[in-house]
Design a protein around this motif. Structure first.
Motif, mmCIF file in Angstrom:
data_model
loop_
_atom_site.group_PDB
_atom_site.id
_atom_site.type_symbol
_atom_site.label_atom_id
_atom_site.label_comp_id
_atom_site.label_asym_id
_atom_site.label_seq_id
_atom_site.Cartn_x
_atom_site.Cartn_y
_atom_site.Cartn_z
ATOM 1 N N VAL A 11 8.294 -11.712 -2.496
ATOM 2 C CA VAL A 11 8.968 -10.426 -2.648
ATOM 3 C C VAL A 11 10.437 -10.690 -2.967
ATOM 4 O O VAL A 11 11.146 -11.346 -2.208
ATOM 5 C CB VAL A 11 8.836 -9.570 -1.372
ATOM 6 N N PHE A 19 7.120 -3.078 -2.208
ATOM 7 C CA PHE A 19 6.631 -3.725 -0.992
ATOM 8 C C PHE A 19 6.772 -2.770 0.190
ATOM 9 O O PHE A 19 5.845 -2.605 0.988
ATOM 10 C CB PHE A 19 7.403 -5.018 -0.708
ATOM 11 N N VAL A 59 3.812 -10.495 -2.263
ATOM 12 C CA VAL A 59 3.135 -9.287 -2.709
ATOM 13 C C VAL A 59 2.109 -9.684 -3.773
ATOM 14 O O VAL A 59 2.384 -10.545 -4.612
ATOM 15 C CB VAL A 59 4.129 -8.229 -3.237
ATOM 16 N N PRO A 66 1.322 -3.051 -6.929
ATOM 17 C CA PRO A 66 1.154 -3.825 -5.696
ATOM 18 C C PRO A 66 -0.142 -3.418 -5.000
ATOM 19 O O PRO A 66 -0.415 -2.228 -4.830
ATOM 20 C CB PRO A 66 2.380 -3.449 -4.861
ATOM 21 N N PHE A 69 -0.130 -7.464 0.539
ATOM 22 C CA PHE A 69 1.020 -8.289 0.907
ATOM 23 C C PHE A 69 0.691 -9.157 2.107
ATOM 24 O O PHE A 69 -0.255 -8.884 2.854
ATOM 25 C CB PHE A 69 2.261 -7.424 1.200
#
Length: 196
Positions: A11, A19, A59, A66, A69
């Protein structure tokens, strides 16, 4: 039907907003109040954690979106040893992207991170009631080593019989005032960030 192409990266400042949104979704799915989640994000706690030296967040992206994560941290395996260990604090995959290898890709990134830090062990925090998550980690070779139990300081104080009338003391009054001032400052700071 072919699996979607998944890419995993650390990230960065560019991915921080997406995120945070995915993290918020994960917390709400876990049963945390949306208001509490939004407050944590607006107070900058996520951004602060992402910039800590001992924290690494990844991520997973699919088609530019996205989809999952992983958050890991490096610390000693035990407070009595110096042997470093990477602990996976959070691993999340969006519901629509599950069963497509996203979690495995994130675990590969965490494994490379552990290697780069010279860690011989990787641990994970998995809620006992999440059977699918426990099965996933067990299939990857993670074994149950301990049970981590958590309580609040005030609850433990009550159980230990230490609930003396300290709330009437001057120290408790000053502590309460400082807490209120700190909350007011944090709220004003968050509001100014949102406004600006």
């Amino acid at each position: 039907m072919s699996r979607p192409v998944i890419s995993v990266r650390r990230v960065s400042a560019d991915e921080e907003r997406s995120f945070t949104e995915l993290w918020m979704s994960s917390r709400v799915e876990a049963g945390v109040s949306p208001e509490v989640v939004a407050r944590a994000a607006s107070e900058g706690r996520i951004s602060t954690a992402l910039h800590r030296e001992d924290v690494r967040a990844y991520v997973a992206m699919s088609d530019g979106q996205p989809v999952g994560f992983a958050v890991a941290a490096t610390s000693p395996f035990s407070s009595l040893t110096d042997a470093p260990c990477v602990t996976i604090d959070q691993l999340y995959v969006a519901p629509d992207s599950r069963k497509h290898g996203v979690a495995r890709q994130l675990m590969s990134a965490v494994t490379l991170y552990a290697d780069s830090r010279g860690c011989e062990q990787i641990g994970c925090n998995v809620p006992a009631q999440h059977r699918d998550a426990n099965r996933f980690f067990a299939r990857l070779g993670f074994s149950s080593q301990m049970v981590r139990r958590v309580t609040s300081v005030s609850a433990l104080r009550r159980r230990l019989g230490q609930d003396e009338p300290r709330h009437h003391s001057i120290e408790a009054l000053l502590h309460r005032r400082r807490s209120l001032r700190a909350r007011a400052t944090a709220t004003a700071t968050a509001e100014s960030r949102l406004a600006g």
